[in-house]
Write an enzyme that holds these catalytic residues in place. Structure first.
Site, mmCIF file in Angstrom:
data_model
loop_
_atom_site.group_PDB
_atom_site.id
_atom_site.type_symbol
_atom_site.label_atom_id
_atom_site.label_comp_id
_atom_site.label_asym_id
_atom_site.label_seq_id
_atom_site.Cartn_x
_atom_site.Cartn_y
_atom_site.Cartn_z
ATOM 1 N N ASP A 62 0.701 -1.618 0.514
ATOM 2 C CA ASP A 62 -0.273 -0.325 0.320
ATOM 3 C C ASP A 62 1.401 1.318 -0.299
ATOM 4 O O ASP A 62 2.115 1.197 0.464
ATOM 5 C CB ASP A 62 -0.652 -0.100 1.708
ATOM 6 C CG ASP A 62 -0.276 -0.012 2.746
ATOM 7 O OD1 ASP A 62 0.920 -1.026 2.447
ATOM 8 O OD2 ASP A 62 -0.579 0.522 3.296
ATOM 9 N N GLU A 101 0.057 -1.510 5.596
ATOM 10 C CA GLU A 101 1.573 -1.119 6.887
ATOM 11 C C GLU A 101 0.942 0.416 7.001
ATOM 12 O O GLU A 101 1.509 0.808 8.187
ATOM 13 C CB GLU A 101 2.461 -1.016 6.550
ATOM 14 C CG GLU A 101 4.067 -1.222 6.561
ATOM 15 C CD GLU A 101 4.097 -0.045 6.601
ATOM 16 O OE1 GLU A 101 5.165 0.386 7.516
ATOM 17 O OE2 GLU A 101 3.863 0.858 6.018
#
Length: 381
Positions: A71, A133
């Site tokens: 991400d 994350e």
């Protein structure tokens, strides 16, 4: 495909944390499969995101785990000179959202898995690609929960966050909290009949700043960090409906980033006591008030000894043994603390470029990371 070509594909998937990462995960899985490497996927509860885990080489204990997140942060409100989700190379720099944080490392790791599949390895090479994350190392936890039951685990782990390929043996832990301030609504012409929740929030912010000043002057320190002490930070505040109404609700989001020598539980207890005192004092001169404090998410810090095996290994791969500690977090603390896998952070690019408009990764950093991966494959073979 080489790492540059893979990076071109990876950045084309707009894997902002709020959105799905399945396009990227599908590409990585299919690419690895084309080289005879099968992947295990760990979908989230909604089926919109997934972690990926893959291994090359002899099954069994040991080997090296390469870990990174898929991400990226949003580009909303940022002005880019080109499409942030299309790789642009210019003057030795590779521009795109996620180029530095941290799809450059993922590209090198995925390419390395393909090259490793052509070798006879005495120790396995593992790859973990996680989601979410950037919003608290949330996605990787389902993978780690599964790994707890495995008979064999990787011996060591390299998390590829951008460190300019320097070995980071430590990073701070983080606790994210929400403070909910509850007051009593009233007409702003008679504020004495109400309880202003924004004022309660402002009082709490003042106390947080007092605590931060105390920590900075007298708290535990670790001189290896650029900011050598635990930090408290208020990131958002929301409250009120319109100007002529005394607001009855105000939310604050804050965080604690702690060094290993500091205990976040003590700070949380202290903040709760501050909140209780503020609410009690306000209620003595007006209607009832309350401030609640809840933990949204947290992850542990990383604190790997400089003389550990993983440091020796990565120093041999990069040719640089100098160690550092970084202020940003990673899933490294989770692998280290929950699975007892010795871990360091080491990846291409600079964190100074992360999250900014026109984020970039220097091409020589990508090349150096490829060389590190080649050295790793040679070591495993």
């Amino acid at each position: 495909m080489n790492s540059l070509q893979i990076l071109d594909r990876l950045v084309s998937y707009p894997t902002v944390s709020r959105d799905s990462n399945l396009g990227l995960i599908g590409f990585v899985s299919e690419f690895l499969s084309s080289h005879g490497v099968e992947s295990r996927l760990y979908p989230d509860s909604k089926g919109l995101k997934a972690n990926l885990y893959a291994s090359v080489g002899q099954s069994g204990a040991g080997g090296v785990l390469l870990s990174g997140h898929s991400d990226v942060v949003a580009v909303d409100g940022q002005t880019w000179i080109s499409d942030p989700f299309r790789l642009r190379e210019d003057a030795g720099r590779l521009y795109a959202r996620g180029a530095a944080d941290m799809k450059g490392f993922l590209a090198c790791a995925v390419a390395a898995m393909a090259r490793a599949s052509l070798r006879s390895l005495r120790l396995p090479l593992h790859l973990a690609v996680s989601y979410d994350e950037e919003v608290g190392c949330l996605g990787v936890r389902s993978l780690i929960d599964d790994m707890k039951s495995w008979t064999h685990l990787p011996r060591v782990c390299i998390v590829g966050e951008p460190t300019l390929l320097r070995i980071a043996i430590g990073h701070k832990g983080k606790v994210a909290l929400r403070a909910t301030c509850r007051g009593v609504a009233a007409h702003s012409a008679r504020p004495d009949r109400g309880q202003n929740a924004i004022h309660l929030g402002a009082d709490l912010v003042r106390m947080i700043r007092v605590r931060q000043a105390t920590i900075a002057s007298a708290g535990p320190r670790d001189s290896e960090y650029e900011v050598p002490y635990t930090t408290l930070h208020v990131g958002t505040i929301h409250g009120g409906a319109q100007l002529n109404i005394v607001p009855d609700h105000c939310d604050l989001e804050l965080e604690i980033r702690n060094i290993a020598a500091d205990d976040t539980a003590l700070h949380i207890d202290g903040l709760r006591e501050d909140a209780r005192k503020i609410a009690f004092a306000a209620s003595k001169s007006g209607p009832a008030a309350d401030i609640g404090l809840e933990v949204i998410h947290e992850y542990p810090g990383l604190d790997t000894p400089e003389d550990s095996e993983i440091v020796d290994l990565v120093a041999g791969l990069t040719g640089d043994r100098q160690c550092t500690k970084v202020g940003f977090g990673s899933e490294g603390g989770l692998f280290s603390q929950r699975l007892k896998i010795p871990t360091v952070v080491c990846g291409p690019g600079s964190i100074e470029q992360a999250h900014k408009p026109d984020e970039y990764l220097a091409t020589d950093q990508l090349s150096r990371c490829d060389r590190m991966m080649d050295a790793l494959i040679d070591y495993l073979a």
